[in-house]
Structures are given as C-alpha cells and as structure tokens.
Write a protein that holds these residues in place. Sequence first.
Motif, mmCIF file in Angstrom:
data_model
loop_
_atom_site.group_PDB
_atom_site.id
_atom_site.type_symbol
_atom_site.label_atom_id
_atom_site.label_comp_id
_atom_site.label_asym_id
_atom_site.label_seq_id
_atom_site.Cartn_x
_atom_site.Cartn_y
_atom_site.Cartn_z
ATOM 1 N N LEU A 152 0.599 -1.215 -0.042
ATOM 2 C CA LEU A 152 0.059 0.155 -0.134
ATOM 3 C C LEU A 152 0.830 1.171 0.141
ATOM 4 N N GLU A 153 1.726 1.332 0.896
ATOM 5 C CA GLU A 153 2.788 2.487 0.911
ATOM 6 C C GLU A 153 3.421 2.528 -0.345
ATOM 7 N N LEU A 154 4.047 1.653 -0.943
ATOM 8 C CA LEU A 154 4.650 1.825 -2.270
ATOM 9 C C LEU A 154 3.834 2.278 -3.420
ATOM 10 N N SER A 155 2.574 2.173 -3.287
ATOM 11 C CA SER A 155 1.496 2.047 -4.236
ATOM 12 C C SER A 155 0.956 3.598 -4.104
ATOM 13 N N GLY A 156 1.534 4.283 -3.087
ATOM 14 C CA GLY A 156 1.098 5.729 -2.882
ATOM 15 C C GLY A 156 -0.284 5.827 -2.011
ATOM 16 N N LYS A 157 -0.644 4.726 -1.368
ATOM 17 C CA LYS A 157 -1.730 4.668 -0.524
ATOM 18 C C LYS A 157 -1.325 4.816 0.878
ATOM 19 N N THR A 158 -0.860 5.834 1.406
ATOM 20 C CA THR A 158 -0.125 6.098 2.680
ATOM 21 C C THR A 158 -1.047 5.853 3.777
ATOM 22 N N ASN A 159 -2.346 6.633 3.701
ATOM 23 C CA ASN A 159 -3.385 6.517 4.779
ATOM 24 C C ASN A 159 -3.832 5.050 5.056
ATOM 25 N N ALA A 161 -1.857 2.235 4.323
ATOM 26 C CA ALA A 161 -0.712 1.612 4.909
ATOM 27 C C ALA A 161 -0.772 1.767 6.439
ATOM 28 N N LYS A 162 -1.014 3.086 6.802
ATOM 29 C CA LYS A 162 -1.167 3.539 8.173
ATOM 30 C C LYS A 162 -2.306 2.620 9.019
ATOM 31 N N GLU A 163 -3.290 2.522 8.401
ATOM 32 C CA GLU A 163 -4.324 1.516 9.119
ATOM 33 C C GLU A 163 -4.090 0.092 9.232
ATOM 34 N N VAL A 164 -3.128 -0.327 8.243
ATOM 35 C CA VAL A 164 -2.722 -1.577 8.230
ATOM 36 C C VAL A 164 -1.676 -1.935 9.301
ATOM 37 N N TYR A 165 -0.664 -0.902 9.278
ATOM 38 C CA TYR A 165 0.483 -0.826 10.340
ATOM 39 C C TYR A 165 -0.090 -0.920 11.863
ATOM 40 N N LYS A 166 -1.478 -0.058 11.845
ATOM 41 C CA LYS A 166 -1.951 -0.180 13.096
ATOM 42 C C LYS A 166 -2.533 -1.586 13.628
ATOM 43 N N GLN A 167 -3.107 -1.927 12.303
ATOM 44 C CA GLN A 167 -3.612 -3.562 12.588
ATOM 45 C C GLN A 167 -2.504 -4.366 12.976
ATOM 46 N N ILE A 168 -1.481 -4.325 12.602
ATOM 47 C CA ILE A 168 -0.231 -5.042 12.846
ATOM 48 C C ILE A 168 0.221 -4.874 14.333
ATOM 49 N N ILE A 169 0.003 -3.731 14.941
ATOM 50 C CA ILE A 169 0.342 -3.471 16.331
ATOM 51 C C ILE A 169 -0.698 -4.047 17.058
ATOM 52 N N GLN A 170 -2.136 -4.017 16.666
ATOM 53 C CA GLN A 170 -2.928 -4.847 17.524
ATOM 54 C C GLN A 170 -2.897 -6.220 17.506
ATOM 55 N N GLN A 171 -2.457 -6.823 16.344
ATOM 56 C CA GLN A 171 -2.422 -8.189 16.175
ATOM 57 C C GLN A 171 -1.221 -8.701 16.781
ATOM 58 N N GLU A 172 0.022 -8.066 16.795
ATOM 59 C CA GLU A 172 1.127 -8.570 17.518
ATOM 60 C C GLU A 172 1.974 -7.270 18.145
ATOM 61 N N GLU A 182 5.350 0.590 14.085
ATOM 62 C CA GLU A 182 5.413 1.993 14.935
ATOM 63 C C GLU A 182 6.135 3.008 14.303
ATOM 64 N N ASN A 183 7.416 2.545 13.591
ATOM 65 C CA ASN A 183 8.240 3.465 13.172
ATOM 66 C C ASN A 183 7.698 3.907 12.042
ATOM 67 N N LYS A 184 7.158 2.907 11.256
ATOM 68 C CA LYS A 184 6.332 3.499 9.658
ATOM 69 C C LYS A 184 5.058 4.408 10.048
ATOM 70 N N ILE A 185 4.524 4.224 10.984
ATOM 71 C CA ILE A 185 3.412 5.057 11.287
ATOM 72 C C ILE A 185 3.948 6.687 11.584
ATOM 73 N N ARG A 186 5.079 6.596 12.309
ATOM 74 C CA ARG A 186 5.496 7.989 12.843
ATOM 75 C C ARG A 186 6.264 8.798 11.583
ATOM 76 N N THR A 187 6.914 7.887 10.788
ATOM 77 C CA THR A 187 7.714 8.704 9.745
ATOM 78 C C THR A 187 6.782 8.760 8.383
ATOM 79 N N LEU A 188 5.754 7.994 8.193
ATOM 80 C CA LEU A 188 4.864 8.087 6.853
ATOM 81 C C LEU A 188 3.928 9.510 6.996
ATOM 82 N N LYS A 189 4.057 10.050 5.946
ATOM 83 C CA LYS A 189 3.337 11.582 5.846
ATOM 84 C C LYS A 189 2.364 11.488 5.028
#
Length: 189
Positions: A152-159, A161-172, A182-189
């Motif tokens: 998602l991030e590499l295809s330009g769908k940053t928002n 991607a952030k939601e999936v990164y949040k899901q990863i944190i919930q999952q694990e 967590e690092n990706k959520i902080r650094t993605l614009k």
Amino acid sequence: NHKKPVIIGVACVIALILIICGVQNYRAKKHQKLWEDFFLAQYKIAQSENASDFSALETFVNQNKNTVPGAQGALMLGEFYWSKQDYKKSEDFYTQAAKVKEFEPLANASLIVAKISQEKYDEVISLANDFAKNYGTHFAFTQVLLNKAIALELSGKTNEAKEVYKQIIQQEPTGYNAAFAENKIRTLK
C-alpha cells in the motif's frame, strides 16, 4: 438349497476385502514411492556442484503436481529462485504449491513476497485480503499484513498503509513487526 447363496455371499465378501486391502496397499506403496523420489531429488541437489543443480527436483515437482511431496518441493524451488532473484519463477512454484490444501496458507504467504518483489502491489493487496479472510489465525498472518502495508505504501496509499500498520500492532503488540509498524506510522506523511 441355501448353501450355494451363502457360499457365494461369503466369497464375495472375501473378494471385496482382498480388493480393499490391495487398493490400500497400492496407495501406501505409491505414497512411499513419491517420498522416496522426493528425497532422491534432494540428494541429487546435495551431490551437485555447489548444491545448485535443482533440475531433478524441478522434474519431480512437475511430474507430481497436486501432491504433498510435490508441493513441498515446489516451496523449496520457490525459495531457491527467490534467493536467485528470479521472482517470476519463484511465483510460479509458490502458485503451484498453493494448489495443495496442506500448503495453501504458507505458499500464499510466500507468493505475496514473490509478487511484492516484482512490484505487483495490487495483486499483493488482493492476496493479503484473501489471506486475512481464510487464514487470519495462521502464524504468517502478521507477516502478510506487513507485506500488504508495504505494498500500500509503495503504491502511494499512505493512509491505508498506516491503518494496516496499526492493525499489525493490534495483532502483535510486541516484537519486530510491531516496532517496524510503529516506526512506519511515525515516519509516513
């Protein structure tokens, strides 16, 4: 008068039992032969120069599609070709392995990696969504989510991607994947 039908009936039952035993014996021998051939193909790899001749295993896999030993061999070949950066060939073997039910989740998780390596981001996202529906409790699920977020991030769908990164944190919540997310959520614009 009743002896003849009883004898015929008993003979039929005995014949049926012998046929069933013969079929089971045939299946067991066929199954054993498959595994023997699989291990022989692996042995040929080990005996080749630098353990890099996978032709015997490729032949085995192509002749034994849709079998458990064939799928295991296809997974091995997928890993081999991925390590050689032949992502298309890797994708083909992972796709073949995924056709065997016992290997479907692991092969699909690996297939996602082969597709992301080829920048097939929409296919990665679609496969990851299917994986979530079918294998949301599989041990590779968090890794599949991570690959989906990266696609998602590499295809330009940053928002998204952030939601999936949040899901990863919930999952694990702890570990490498969570720290990466967590690092990706902080650094993605």
